[in-house]
Design an enzyme around this catalytic site. Structure first.
Site, mmCIF file in Angstrom:
data_model
loop_
_atom_site.group_PDB
_atom_site.id
_atom_site.type_symbol
_atom_site.label_atom_id
_atom_site.label_comp_id
_atom_site.label_asym_id
_atom_site.label_seq_id
_atom_site.Cartn_x
_atom_site.Cartn_y
_atom_site.Cartn_z
ATOM 1 N N ASP A 1 0.877 -1.158 0.000
ATOM 2 C CA ASP A 1 0.000 0.000 0.000
ATOM 3 C C ASP A 1 0.919 1.214 0.000
ATOM 4 O O ASP A 1 1.964 1.205 0.636
ATOM 5 C CB ASP A 1 -0.879 -0.014 1.256
ATOM 6 C CG ASP A 1 -1.927 1.080 1.230
ATOM 7 O OD1 ASP A 1 -2.191 1.616 0.142
ATOM 8 O OD2 ASP A 1 -2.464 1.407 2.307
ATOM 9 N N THR B 1 0.628 4.316 1.237
ATOM 10 C CA THR B 1 0.749 5.016 2.507
ATOM 11 C C THR B 1 1.264 4.073 3.584
ATOM 12 O O THR B 1 0.693 3.012 3.822
ATOM 13 C CB THR B 1 -0.611 5.593 2.945
ATOM 14 O OG1 THR B 1 -1.125 6.405 1.890
ATOM 15 C CG2 THR B 1 -0.474 6.417 4.198
ATOM 16 N N ASP C 1 -2.664 -0.936 6.501
ATOM 17 C CA ASP C 1 -2.861 -0.382 7.838
ATOM 18 C C ASP C 1 -4.283 0.110 8.072
ATOM 19 O O ASP C 1 -4.596 0.600 9.148
ATOM 20 C CB ASP C 1 -1.880 0.761 8.107
ATOM 21 C CG ASP C 1 -2.025 1.898 7.098
ATOM 22 O OD1 ASP C 1 -2.865 1.774 6.182
ATOM 23 O OD2 ASP C 1 -1.297 2.897 7.219
#
Length: 779
Positions: free
Chosen positions: A299, A301, A531
């Site tokens: 991902d 971020t 996350d």
């Protein structure tokens, strides 16, 4: 249910009363086995039972020194228990750092507590990403959506309003709410679920599966073969005591005791090592699993970028001043009051006029926008292409240009209608430029994975052009191959997409899961990092899930690894630990199975021979200890970060079969020539058998220890010296003839000289013969 004032919460006496009544929630399930379980799992094994039975039989003969094999088994088990308990304590300390905390309102004060401190009727303040550890009812909300897939099996978000119930195990995908706890502990639904999210991701160790398969076959073989050998010895006139000792020696040799223990201990020690590097391992086999990964899905971020977002600029699209737009964006962002990184960046950088919203639609990963009605107007902030499926050409060009420059682009728009299903009458007012901060070590980390033949893929909810730009900056190969998943419609050929593209932008949670499944169908082992709640479906589907400690509790609860410092660089340690375990166990397993192979072969052969079995139980102790037990303990813990071959059985057989073949051949030579033709005594033939067996095993140890260095040469040399001392100083203890028996030297000197070249010759012949014709399966 007693109604608690949602503005005050419970008082301390009310909390104490509920604790005394047993209305307190239960702590999170431990990630490690209890000390009692560790003791029972290591002590109450099938092979330990066999060892005890064999020990009782030897005790019956009165030859107590032949019970020494029991001492070795006890010491091995003791070392294993010590290492596992030591590892457990370190992992338990680390798990406290990753344990979820919740905000509870008590006596008008917001407290941060662990889930076991929550009592019935408590007032909880929950937000996006929180997973409920209790059953509750919504007291107040500005608009929340809940994922109840663990209960219903459906991943579609469900809107909740005041008075609606919330079930433990579900998690918020958008919004914030004040809820009152209705059921805790054993009464809550999550206990009926038995923590299904974690159960779904439970996986077994491939190494242990293969080893246990070998042991299962041995379990079937050992009993009948021992009984037949015992009966054959008695029928040939052997004394009862001698028949027992012969049979026990054969059966002890067949047991690869310590191999399963060594694998389990190696994984436990790896978990302890990783916890020291601030990585929490939720399942030990996951360490091995990540080492086999060949596709790593990132991902943007938190992995490529640090996760810190900064507002760079606001670009007006209508006739409004920049100051007015800053006021408007700040007011809308604070009215919506989301707590994700984007919202935090806006609220931090812009003024807060403290507007009161009459309606709020919080951000969700599926919508890619959020909105609020303030001062009689409806405003939305989000991804332009999701707010307006048909972007005007000039605006689309402007958005693409900003995305190409690496900006995350949001749009502020006034809308005519606004529901959770969509927007209408969208009038763009401004573009909002937000920048990501590239992690300092991103380039080095991703280069390392690429050099280890791990393909890197980026799956993000952001604009694919922006993601591609940042992935290129991080050095990810083929970052220019990107696709906008929002443009593909309902019919998508995922198998074709994963073969063609590296960067996937505007991906919805269900699409993330489908991408992971496509790579798995293509035969890849997939790891997924994430996350947020939008990553949960993919984390659950992946072979290995990796979550950041700073991320949502829901994501952490189902991940195999939690990075305590939210630093993705720590995954290099996990990869290396997994490779160390697999490579080292693959190497040393051959040494354990050499003894098993020649013991089974000799048992079958000596059923039909007049001579007694070539070993007594006591004579196997120096072989097992000095050529297997001690050296494998050191070899299993050494650094070994080579790529995984996936050829466990081949690795084992290439070393073990030639060694076992040499040992059986030498022993037959000793008994048929030395015993029958030259009338050597049983003591002499058994001594020669121990010598040659130990010598072959030391050669195999040398092969397994490659590539050699000074420490490994020293280890093998030390074992060889200790083995010689057994014959020089402790021969009586081990029922061996002294090495200074010159008649014996006439035989053992040329035989020992021949061991190394004979082993290499047999290995070469088998390598070009049988081994070359076998179609080895990958692990």
């Amino acid at each position: 249910m007693a109604m608690t004032n949602p503005e005050i919460g419970l008082t301390q006496p009310e909390v104490e009363k509920r604790v005394a009544a047993g209305l307190r929630n239960e702590p999170a399930a431990p990630l490690t086995r209890s000390v009692k379980q560790i003791f029972s799992d290591n002590l109450l094994t099938w092979f330990n039972l066999i060892n005890i039975i064999l020990g009782v039989l030897v005790f019956f003969t009165g030859s107590y020194k032949n019970m020494l094999f029991l001492g070795v088994a006890i010491i091995n088990t003791g070392i294993g228990i010590f290492q596992e308990v030591r590892s457990k304590r370190q992992v338990d300390k680390m798990s406290l750092l990753a344990e979820a905390t919740y905000h509870v309102l008590r006596e008008k004060t917001t407290l941060e507590v662990h889930q076991d401190a929550i009592v019935q009727d408590d007032i909880l303040l929950i937000g996006r990403g929180d997973q409920l550890p209790v059953d509750a009812v919504v007291v107040a909300t500005s608009g929340i959506e809940v994922d109840e897939s663990q209960i219903t099996g459906e991943a579609n978000p469900i809107q909740k309003r005041p008075g609606d119930s919330l079930t433990s195990g579900s998690f918020l995908v958008s919004g914030r709410a004040t809820v009152q706890v209705t059921r805790v502990g054993g009464d809550s639904f999550i206990n009926e679920l038995s923590n299904e999210a974690k159960t779904e991701t439970t996986r077994s160790s491939e190494l242990l599966t293969i080893i246990n398969r070998i042991i299962k076959v041995l379990t079937i073989v050992i009993g009948p073969l021992g009984a037949i050998l015992f009966t054959a010895r008695l029928l040939r006139g052997a004394a009862l005591d001698q028949a027992i000792l012969n049979t026990v020696a054969a059966m002890v040799g067949m047991i690869p005791e310590g191999l399963v223990l060594l694998t389990s201990v190696s994984l436990a020690v790896s978990a302890m090592n990783l916890s020291r590097r601030r990585v929490l391992v939720r399942e030990l086999p996951a360490i091995e699993g990540l080492a086999r990964v060949d596709v790593l899905c990132l991902d943007k971020t938190g992995t490529i970028t640090s996760g810190k977002l900064v507002l760079r600029d606001i670009v007006p699209l209508a006739n409004q001043s920049l100051d007015d737009l800053r006021q408007l964006v700040g007011g809308v962002a604070n009215a919506i009051n989301d707590d994700n990184e984007t919202a935090t960046a806006l609220k931090t950088a812009l003024p807060n006029p403290a507007w009161s919203a009459t309606a709020v639609i919080p951000f969700s990963s599926a919508r890619k926008w959020s909105g609020a009605e303030v001062n009689g107007h409806r405003y939305a902030i989000g991804a332009p292409e999701f707010m307006m499926p048909a972007l005007p050409a000039p605006l689309k060009k402007q958005v693409e240009a900003l995305a190409h420059d690496g900006f995350r682009v949001l749009c502020l728009a006034e809308v005519a209608t606004m529901t959770s299903d969509g927007l209408s009458g969208v009038q763009p007012l401004a573009l909002i430029k937000i920048t990501d901060e590239l992690r300092p070590n991103a380039v080095t980390t991703f280069n390392y994975f690429a050099n280890q033949d791990v393909s890197l893929k980026v799956i993000s909810g952001d604009n694919p052009t922006t993601v591609s730009n940042i992935a290129g900056q991080a050095g990810i190969a083929h970052a220019d191959r990107f696709i906008d998943m929002s443009s593909l419609g309902d019919t998508i050929d995922y198998d074709d997409l994963v073969a063609r593209y590296t960067v996937f932008g505007r991906v919805t949670p269900p699409q993330k899961k489908q991408l992971v499944m496509a790579w798995q169908r293509a035969g890849h082992t997939v790891a997924m990092t994430g996350d947020g709640v939008n990553d949960i479906l993919a984390l659950r589907q992946a072979d290995c899930g990796i979550a950041m400690a700073s991320g949502s509790e829901a994501a952490k609860s189902i991940a195999d690894f939690v990075l305590i410092n939210s630093n993705f660089d720590a995954m290099l340690n996990v990869l290396n630990e997994g490779r160390r375990v697999i490579n080292n166990i693959e190497r040393v397993a051959a040494l354990y199975l050499i003894k098993t192979m020649y013991s089974v072969a000799l048992s079958l052969i000596f059923i039909f021979m007049v001579s007694g079995y070539p070993f007594q139980p006591i004579q196997l102790t120096p072989i097992s200890t000095l050529t297997v037990g001690i050296p494998t303990f050191f070899l299993a813990l050494e650094p070994n970060y080579q790529r995984i071959t996936g050829r466990f059985m081949k690795q084992v057989m290439v070393v073990a079969v030639p060694a076992a073949t040499c040992i059986v051949s030498y022993i037959l030579l000793i008994f048929l020539i030395g015993g029958v033709q030259f009338h050597l005594s049983y003591a002499q033939t058994s001594t020669l058998s121990v010598m040659l067996t130990g010598a072959v095993c030391l050669v195999a140890l040398l092969m397994v220890a490659r590539p050699l260095n000074r420490l490994k040469i020293g280890l093998v040399g030390l074992m060889a010296v200790a083995f010689v001392l057994v014959f020089v100083m402790f021969n009586h203890l081990f029922s061996l003839v002294s090495v200074f028996d010159w008649q014996l030297a006439f035989y053992y000197v040329p035989l020992l000289i021949s061991v190394y070249p004979v082993y290499l010759l047999v290995q070469e012949v088998l390598g070009k013969g049988i081994f070359s014709k076998i179609r080895w399966k990958r692990d």
